[in-house]
Design a protein around this motif. Structure first.
Motif, PDB file in Angstrom:
ATOM      1  N   UNK A 103      11.267   2.630 -16.431  1.00  0.00           N
ATOM      2  CA  UNK A 103      12.417   2.930 -15.496  1.00  0.00           C
ATOM      3  C   UNK A 103      13.415   1.877 -16.016  1.00  0.00           C
ATOM      4  N   UNK A 104      13.196   0.867 -16.671  1.00  0.00           N
ATOM      5  CA  UNK A 104      14.231  -0.049 -17.119  1.00  0.00           C
ATOM      6  C   UNK A 104      15.126   0.572 -18.246  1.00  0.00           C
ATOM      7  N   UNK A 105      14.264   1.423 -19.173  1.00  0.00           N
ATOM      8  CA  UNK A 105      14.859   2.289 -20.142  1.00  0.00           C
ATOM      9  C   UNK A 105      15.920   3.625 -19.244  1.00  0.00           C
ATOM     10  N   UNK A 106      15.390   3.845 -18.332  1.00  0.00           N
ATOM     11  CA  UNK A 106      16.190   4.998 -17.548  1.00  0.00           C
ATOM     12  C   UNK A 106      17.420   4.395 -16.743  1.00  0.00           C
ATOM     13  N   UNK A 138       0.712  -1.248  -0.318  1.00  0.00           N
ATOM     14  CA  UNK A 138      -0.047  -0.066  -0.081  1.00  0.00           C
ATOM     15  C   UNK A 138       0.754   1.207   0.072  1.00  0.00           C
ATOM     16  N   UNK A 139       1.892   1.159   0.922  1.00  0.00           N
ATOM     17  CA  UNK A 139       2.737   2.473   0.633  1.00  0.00           C
ATOM     18  C   UNK A 139       3.757   2.538  -0.602  1.00  0.00           C
ATOM     19  N   UNK A 140       3.657   1.607  -1.387  1.00  0.00           N
ATOM     20  CA  UNK A 140       4.213   1.997  -2.838  1.00  0.00           C
ATOM     21  C   UNK A 140       3.079   2.549  -3.641  1.00  0.00           C
ATOM     22  N   UNK A 141       1.995   2.630  -3.269  1.00  0.00           N
ATOM     23  CA  UNK A 141       0.805   2.988  -4.272  1.00  0.00           C
ATOM     24  C   UNK A 141       0.590   4.647  -3.861  1.00  0.00           C
ATOM     25  N   UNK A 189      13.458   1.066  -8.314  1.00  0.00           N
ATOM     26  CA  UNK A 189      11.897   1.328  -8.749  1.00  0.00           C
ATOM     27  C   UNK A 189      11.510   0.015  -9.859  1.00  0.00           C
ATOM     28  N   UNK A 190      12.273  -0.542 -10.381  1.00  0.00           N
ATOM     29  CA  UNK A 190      12.114  -1.810 -11.003  1.00  0.00           C
ATOM     30  C   UNK A 190      11.722  -3.041 -10.049  1.00  0.00           C
ATOM     31  N   UNK A 191      12.677  -3.020  -9.040  1.00  0.00           N
ATOM     32  CA  UNK A 191      12.205  -4.250  -8.029  1.00  0.00           C
ATOM     33  C   UNK A 191      10.711  -3.650  -7.415  1.00  0.00           C
ATOM     34  N   UNK A 239       4.078  -5.326 -12.022  1.00  0.00           N
ATOM     35  CA  UNK A 239       3.355  -4.695 -12.999  1.00  0.00           C
ATOM     36  C   UNK A 239       4.789  -3.878 -13.486  1.00  0.00           C
ATOM     37  N   UNK A 240       5.964  -4.904 -13.897  1.00  0.00           N
ATOM     38  CA  UNK A 240       6.928  -4.312 -14.512  1.00  0.00           C
ATOM     39  C   UNK A 240       6.844  -3.846 -15.845  1.00  0.00           C
TER      40      UNK A 240
END
Length: 244
Positions: free
Chosen positions: A209-212, A12-15, A195-197, A204-205
């Motif tokens: 963020x992978x591009x960055x 929930x804290x991630x959202x 962020x990817x993790x 929902x990867x």
């Protein structure tokens, strides 16, 4: 309990995207406090406009996120379109700041300035690209992608702040901006990986963020070779005098 349910309860804290934008803004404020925020009366006008517009841009997602929480979606959309003028100010003044950075010591350009020119010009290009894609995602009601793309526009100015933060916190290890550039790139790679993790945690990867992460890794590898290239140095000299 299923893995999906367990993840949902834990994350929930991630959202809360506005919270993460607030943390990013705090990091930017800390990094730029000595050289910009605490010295506003003495800052050159073009740097003042760029720094102020970039700071407001970092603050914008916080306001936008809170508007969504309060279900003020119409105001969210209007503010979003109005903020395109702010984005234009960030870009135009940023391009000029790169020129003045290259010419800071007259015709004798510091080697590290070529590295910063590479990072800053590509960063501005990515800022514009991600913003355009974020607008298109919003129009298609792809909210998750819109949020990620907007987050990328906030990551780009964070890199410059992290350079200054590294010098402030670790002067023995990071004595100058040449070392700070690589320290900042390491920090951005770590942030993108985190962020990817977090995305994987939410199952929902997606690609932004992978591009960055890929971008910062590439900059880490090519900054010195490109800065050593005579053609790139000539381009920087030409660009710095453009419009003079």
């Amino acid at each position: 309990m299923s893995i999906t349910t367990h993840r949902s309860e834990r994350s929930g804290w991630v959202r809360q995207p506005w919270l993460w934008f607030a943390i990013a803004l705090a990091l930017v404020a800390f990094g730029f406090w000595p050289s910009f925020l605490s010295a506003l009366p003495n800052v050159p006008s073009h740097i003042f406009v760029h720094g102020t517009s970039a700071t407001l841009w970092m603050a914008l997602p916080i306001a936008q996120g809170l508007l969504i929480v309060k279900r003020r979606r119409s105001l969210h959309r209007r503010l979003g379109y109005a903020s395109l003028a702010l984005a234009a100010a960030v870009v135009v003044t940023g391009l000029h700041v790169v020129q003045t950075m290259i010419l800071k010591n007259g015709d004798t350009v510091r080697f590290v300035s070529f590295k910063f020119a590479l990072l800053d010009l590509t960063g501005i290009f990515l800022f514009v690209t991600f913003l355009a894609m974020a607008v298109q995602s919003a129009r298609r009601h792809e909210i998750g992608m819109h949020l990620r793309l907007m987050a990328c526009t906030a990551l780009i100015p964070l890199e410059a702040a992290n350079e200054r933060t590294a010098i402030q916190l670790f002067p023995g290890i990071v004595p100058d901006f040449d070392a700070a550039l690589y320290a900042s790139l390491l920090s951005m790679e770590a942030i993108c990986a985190a962020l990817i993790v977090a995305e994987w945690w939410l199952d929902r990867v997606r690609w932004p963020f992978a591009f960055m992460l890929f971008y910062y890794l590439v900059m880490h590898i090519i900054a010195t070779p490109v800065a050593l290239d005579p053609q790139f140095q000539a381009f920087c000299q030409w660009y710095a005098h453009l419009g003079a």
